[in-house]
Design a protein around this motif. Structure first.
Motif, PDB file in Angstrom:
ATOM      1  N   GLU A  42      -9.470  -1.311  -1.378  1.00  0.00           N
ATOM      2  CA  GLU A  42     -10.177  -1.364  -0.092  1.00  0.00           C
ATOM      3  C   GLU A  42     -11.678  -1.284  -0.306  1.00  0.00           C
ATOM      4  O   GLU A  42     -12.456  -1.987   0.350  1.00  0.00           O
ATOM      5  CB  GLU A  42      -9.710  -0.229   0.820  1.00  0.00           C
ATOM      6  N   SER A  45     -12.846  -4.625  -1.586  1.00  0.00           N
ATOM      7  CA  SER A  45     -12.881  -5.596  -0.497  1.00  0.00           C
ATOM      8  C   SER A  45     -14.108  -5.389   0.386  1.00  0.00           C
ATOM      9  O   SER A  45     -14.762  -6.358   0.795  1.00  0.00           O
ATOM     10  CB  SER A  45     -11.606  -5.476   0.321  1.00  0.00           C
ATOM     11  N   ASP A  98      -8.546  -9.110   0.140  1.00  0.00           N
ATOM     12  CA  ASP A  98      -7.986  -8.218   1.147  1.00  0.00           C
ATOM     13  C   ASP A  98      -6.519  -8.552   1.410  1.00  0.00           C
ATOM     14  O   ASP A  98      -5.668  -7.666   1.485  1.00  0.00           O
ATOM     15  CB  ASP A  98      -8.795  -8.319   2.440  1.00  0.00           C
TER      16      ASP A  98
END
Length: 116
Positions: A42, A45, A98
């Protein structure tokens, strides 16, 4: 609340089977590693998305400078187009990361949480 006889007899009994203890330990370790990897993916991303925003700002600055300085107009306009293309590629890369990484790790995290 009343307990039936089976619940009363089995309430203090613990399962001492080594196989299940080993499996549970492995599953908890695996879940923790998946959770950490999800957090890192995360973060990756978000940083690639931020990079695409930076490319867009640089392209805008080059386009602005190309209208102000006639001597560098052609070079700055080409640079603006190049950074605009880089921004589109970086945005696509961010979206792919993602979808492929973060969503996959979130799925594994939910599955290992359910298995615990």
């Amino acid at each position: 609340m009343t307990k039936n006889v089976d619940e009363a007899l089995l309430s203090g009994q613990k399962d001492k089977d080594e196989f299940f203890i080993e499996r549970k330990t492995f599953l908890e370790d695996y879940h923790n590693r998946i959770k950490e990897t999800t957090r890192k993916s995360e973060q990756l991303s978000r940083s690639t998305n931020a990079l695409s925003v930076d490319y867009m700002q640089v392209a805008g600055c080059f386009a602005l400078v190309s209208t102000v300085d006639p001597a560098l107009q052609r070079f700055m306009a080409q640079s603006a187009v190049t950074f605009d293309s880089l921004q589109k590629l970086q945005k696509r890369t961010s979206t792919d990361e993602d979808l492929k990484l973060t969503d996959l790790f979130k799925y594994y995290q939910r599955e290992t949480q359910a298995a615990k």
